[in-house]
Design an enzyme around this catalytic site. Structure first.
Site, PDB file in Angstrom:
ATOM      1  N   CYS A 270      -0.588   4.364   2.459  1.00 58.39           N
ATOM      2  CA  CYS A 270      -0.625   4.233   3.927  1.00 58.39           C
ATOM      3  C   CYS A 270      -0.343   2.775   4.287  1.00 58.39           C
ATOM      4  O   CYS A 270       0.768   2.311   4.094  1.00 58.39           O
ATOM      5  CB  CYS A 270      -1.949   4.728   4.496  1.00 58.39           C
ATOM      6  SG  CYS A 270      -3.403   4.074   3.649  1.00 58.39           S
ATOM      7  N   SER A 271      -1.354   2.051   4.788  1.00 56.50           N
ATOM      8  CA  SER A 271      -1.108   0.651   5.165  1.00 56.50           C
ATOM      9  C   SER A 271      -2.364  -0.187   4.972  1.00 56.50           C
ATOM     10  O   SER A 271      -2.677  -1.040   5.805  1.00 56.50           O
ATOM     11  CB  SER A 271      -0.627   0.557   6.614  1.00 56.50           C
ATOM     12  OG  SER A 271      -1.571   1.155   7.491  1.00 56.50           O
ATOM     13  N   CYS A 272      -3.108   0.061   3.886  1.00 53.26           N
ATOM     14  CA  CYS A 272      -4.292  -0.743   3.592  1.00 53.26           C
ATOM     15  C   CYS A 272      -3.870  -2.204   3.457  1.00 53.26           C
ATOM     16  O   CYS A 272      -2.864  -2.509   2.812  1.00 53.26           O
ATOM     17  CB  CYS A 272      -4.964  -0.249   2.310  1.00 53.26           C
ATOM     18  SG  CYS A 272      -5.699   1.396   2.483  1.00 53.26           S
TER      19      CYS A 272
ATOM     20  N   CYS B  24       0.883  -1.172   0.000  1.00 48.66           N
ATOM     21  CA  CYS B  24       0.000   0.000   0.000  1.00 48.66           C
ATOM     22  C   CYS B  24       0.909   1.206   0.000  1.00 48.66           C
ATOM     23  O   CYS B  24       1.547   1.511   1.010  1.00 48.66           O
ATOM     24  CB  CYS B  24      -0.919   0.009   1.219  1.00 48.66           C
ATOM     25  SG  CYS B  24      -2.009   1.456   1.238  1.00 48.66           S
TER      26      CYS B  24
END
Length: 222
Positions: free
Chosen positions: A124-126, A121
């Site tokens: 961000c941190s999906c 991702c």
């Protein structure tokens, strides 16, 4: 649908040790925004701490072991594998009763002899939390998020994964509404394995795509 595929064939010696991916990082803008919004919603009594606690308990119940069961079933059951690749979310809901607590899609990407998938991702941190739980720290850090796209083969090498030159490396960029899960190749020599034994070969990192599942060879004495 944002879905970035990248294949890079740069085989020069890398200058970035694996430790760089795991370096500490200050809370991001989105981390601070999440904290501020959460505190505001509680203050306005739109939901309470008990509801947050219950949701945290749901999150804590999701671990890579759940995703490993999904992969093992796909390896053992061709019909389920077909359904999983057609619609990951629906297959997981129908076969395992997995609840998805948001409106995200789950796209399952199959590794083959010609294609190796890697998920990231970049913003961000999906992450596919309903089937894998919380992402590892390195997945959220900028070095991984940037380098997985720009030099995926080098990143894979730092995880000990060497991909043959004739295999395409595809990098899929997760979004707020689309999450990915890698269906790794089933190791050879597992034809007689039960689903439970197959699941034991599947780790979180194999479902992210940074490593491949390995069959441990036991000695005759065992």
């Amino acid at each position: 649908m944002p879905h970035a595929n990248h294949d890079h064939d740069d085989h020069d010696e890398h200058d970035h040790p694996h430790a760089e991916i795991s370096q500490a990082e200050k809370p991001s803008y989105y981390d601070m925004l999440e904290t501020a919004v959460r505190e505001l919603l509680i203050e306005q009594k739109l939901f309470g701490a008990d509801e947050i606690r219950r949701q945290i308990e749901v999150l804590d119940s999701r671990t890579p072991a759940l995703g490993a069961k999904v992969v093992a079933r796909a390896w053992a059951d061709p019909d389920f594998r077909k359904r999983l690749l057609a619609n990951g979310r629906t297959a997981c809901e129908e076969e395992f009763g997995i609840t998805f607590y948001d409106d995200t899609e789950l796209i399952v990407l199959e590794n083959t002899d010609k294609v190796h998938n890697l998920i990231v991702c970049t913003l961000c941190s999906c992450y596919p939390r309903p089937v894998l739980g919380l992402p590892p720290d390195w997945y959220k850090l900028k070095p991984y998020r940037a380098r997985a796209v720009s030099e995926p083969r080098k990143v894979l090498a730092e995880f000990g994964t060497s991909i043959s030159d004739d295999v395409e490396v595809r990098v899929s960029d997760s979004t707020a509404i689309v999450r990915y899960l890698v269906l790794p190749k089933r190791p050879k020599g597992t034809e007689t394995f039960t689903e439970e034994e197959l699941a034991g070969l599947v780790t979180r990192d194999t479902m992210i795509g940074v490593v491949e599942p390995k069959l441990e060879i036991r000695s005759a004495a065992e």
